[in-house]
Write a protein that holds these residues in place. Structure first.
Motif, short mmCIF file in Angstrom:
data_model
loop_
_atom_site.label_atom_id
_atom_site.label_comp_id
_atom_site.label_asym_id
_atom_site.label_seq_id
_atom_site.Cartn_x
_atom_site.Cartn_y
_atom_site.Cartn_z
N SER A 109 0.82 -1.21 0.00
CA SER A 109 0.00 0.00 0.00
C SER A 109 0.85 1.26 0.00
O SER A 109 0.38 2.32 -0.39
CB SER A 109 -1.00 -0.01 1.16
OG SER A 109 -0.32 -0.16 2.37
N LEU A 110 2.11 1.14 0.42
CA LEU A 110 3.00 2.32 0.38
C LEU A 110 3.82 2.36 -0.92
O LEU A 110 4.63 3.25 -1.12
CB LEU A 110 3.94 2.31 1.59
CG LEU A 110 3.31 2.53 2.96
CD1 LEU A 110 4.28 2.20 4.07
CD2 LEU A 110 2.83 3.97 3.09
N GLY A 111 3.63 1.36 -1.75
CA GLY A 111 4.36 1.31 -3.01
C GLY A 111 5.83 0.97 -2.84
O GLY A 111 6.69 1.42 -3.60
N LEU A 112 6.14 0.18 -1.84
CA LEU A 112 7.54 -0.18 -1.57
C LEU A 112 7.82 -1.62 -1.97
O LEU A 112 6.95 -2.49 -1.89
CB LEU A 112 7.85 -0.02 -0.08
CG LEU A 112 7.56 1.34 0.55
CD1 LEU A 112 7.86 1.31 2.04
CD2 LEU A 112 8.38 2.41 -0.14
N GLU A 113 9.08 -1.84 -2.35
CA GLU A 113 9.56 -3.17 -2.63
C GLU A 113 9.74 -3.88 -1.30
O GLU A 113 10.06 -3.25 -0.29
CB GLU A 113 10.93 -2.97 -3.26
CG GLU A 113 11.38 -3.94 -4.27
CD GLU A 113 12.72 -3.46 -4.85
OE1 GLU A 113 12.72 -3.08 -6.02
OE2 GLU A 113 13.73 -3.49 -4.12
N VAL A 114 9.59 -5.21 -1.30
CA VAL A 114 9.84 -5.94 -0.06
C VAL A 114 10.78 -7.12 -0.35
O VAL A 114 10.64 -7.80 -1.36
CB VAL A 114 8.51 -6.36 0.62
CG1 VAL A 114 7.67 -7.23 -0.28
CG2 VAL A 114 8.75 -7.04 1.93
N ILE A 115 11.76 -7.29 0.52
CA ILE A 115 12.72 -8.40 0.35
C ILE A 115 12.82 -9.15 1.68
O ILE A 115 12.74 -8.54 2.75
CB ILE A 115 14.11 -7.88 -0.12
CG1 ILE A 115 15.09 -9.05 -0.34
CG2 ILE A 115 14.71 -6.86 0.85
CD1 ILE A 115 16.37 -8.68 -1.09
N ALA A 116 12.94 -10.47 1.58
CA ALA A 116 13.09 -11.29 2.78
C ALA A 116 14.56 -11.65 2.93
O ALA A 116 15.20 -12.07 1.97
CB ALA A 116 12.25 -12.55 2.67
N GLU A 117 15.10 -11.49 4.12
CA GLU A 117 16.49 -11.92 4.33
C GLU A 117 16.55 -13.09 5.28
O GLU A 117 15.61 -13.36 6.03
CB GLU A 117 17.39 -10.76 4.77
CG GLU A 117 17.11 -10.18 6.11
CD GLU A 117 18.10 -9.05 6.45
OE1 GLU A 117 19.23 -9.04 5.92
OE2 GLU A 117 17.74 -8.19 7.24
#
Ligand code: C2E
Ligand code: MG
Ligand code: MG
Ligand code: MG
Length: 292
Positions: free
Chosen positions: A229-237
């Motif tokens: 909803s914030l238009g951000l990329e998400v990555i899992a580490e």
């Protein structure tokens, strides 16, 4: 006064305490000597999309200790920070990361990768921070749009107005920002919305608890929804197994970093993972110090 003096004396003669203090001082001196002997270097850990394409790499500092081998930051960062030596280490990492990015930009298989650099609180709030970053980019010829700076929530709330202003300035030069270890700190939608962010990195503690822990999965889902909803990329580490990776993908996380894919390694090992003719173009920069 008497009580304080008594306490101080007790502490001073407590052999366990004294040994701990002595060890800390020795480490501090060793870090200083290590800096002078150029023993600090950078490993890179690749980041992948869901089609197994390498899209980025995180720069992670390592200390090639002459007796103890290659040391991870857990072995020295706290002492370096307390001793005011982190800014010198940070400079080395930023420079090496940008140098490497400029070299990779010349290899077809790696030209599009971003390089993420961890920023310390001391570095972010230094008066010269913006100039330092821009100067390293200019000096190395690295593309600012491929540089990602990783900050943590706790660093940001120390002085939100100053942090925001600095991020905005660097953002105007194309530099991107990620929040590291996301979910472990103070997160409010209000401030997330105000910051010029590009990426949230789901903390590895949540990933590690997969696939069995329902609470962690719930938090991960919430982070992914928030990022969306914030238009951000998400990555899992910290992705270590296929079950974790699949569950992340099913829930809408399409970028991964972790031992399942690759461990942090010297830059030439990353290039060696790529097709041979491209790997050959990579210069050998491995220092002579002993390996892990
Ligand atoms: P971080 O930025 O959250 O980096 C991720 C850490 O997780 C790295 O540890 C990486 O080696 C480790 N990791 C990656 N994949 C996996 C996995 O699948 N399983 C497990 N168990 N661990 C994984 P590392 O390199 O020891 O760094 C620890 C922390 O030290 C970093 O956490 C970061 O906060 C800090 N750090 C590292 N390099 C720098 C630096 O150049 N500057 C500053 N200021 N901090 C740094
Ligand atoms: Mg990081
Ligand atoms: Mg992290
Ligand atoms: Mg961390």
């Amino acid at each position: 006064e008497a009580k304080a003096a008594g306490k101080g004396r007790l502490r001073f003669f407590d052999p366990v305490m004294q040994e701990a203090i002595a060890r800390r001082l020795r480490l501090e001196e060793e870090i200083l000597r290590g800096l002078e002997a150029r023993q600090f270097c950078v490993y890179f850990q690749p980041q992948f999309d869901e089609r197994q394409k390498m899209v980025g790499a995180e720069a992670l500092v390592r200390w090639r200790h002459p007796e103890r081998g290659v040391l991870a930051p857990g072995a020295f960062i706290e002492v370096a920070d307390a001793a005011g030596l982190m800014d010198r280490i940070d400079r080395i990492v930023l420079l090496r990361a940008c140098e490497q990015m400029a070299l990779w930009a010349r290899l077809p298989a790696l030209s599009g990768v971003t390089v993420s650099v961890n920023i310390s609180a001391a570095q972010l709030y230094q008066d010269s921070f913006i100039d330092d970053v821009l100067q390293v980019l200019a000096q190395t010829g690295a593309d600012p749009a491929r540089l990602k700076l990783e900050l943590t929530e706790s660093m940001l709330i120390t002085d939100m107005p100053k942090a925001t202003e600095r991020m905005r300035t660097l953002k105007q030069h194309g530099i991107r920002f990620a929040i590291d270890d996301f979910g472990t700190g103070y997160s409010s939608l209000h401030y997330l919305q105000q910051l010029p962010l590009d990426q949230l990195k789901i903390d590895q503690s949540f990933v590690r608890a997969l696939p069995d822990d329902a609470n962690s999965l719930g938090i991960i889902r919430a982070i992914i929804a928030m990022a969306g909803s914030l238009g951000l990329e998400v990555i899992a580490e910290g992705v270590e197994n296929q079950a974790q990776r699949d569950l992340l993908q099913q829930n809408g996380c399409h970028l991964y970093q972790g031992y399942l894919f690759a461990r942090p390694a010297p830059a030439e090992e990353i290039a060696a993972m790529m097709p041979l003719h491209e790997a050959e173009l990579s210069p050998s920069r491995r220092p002579a110090e002993p390996e892990e």
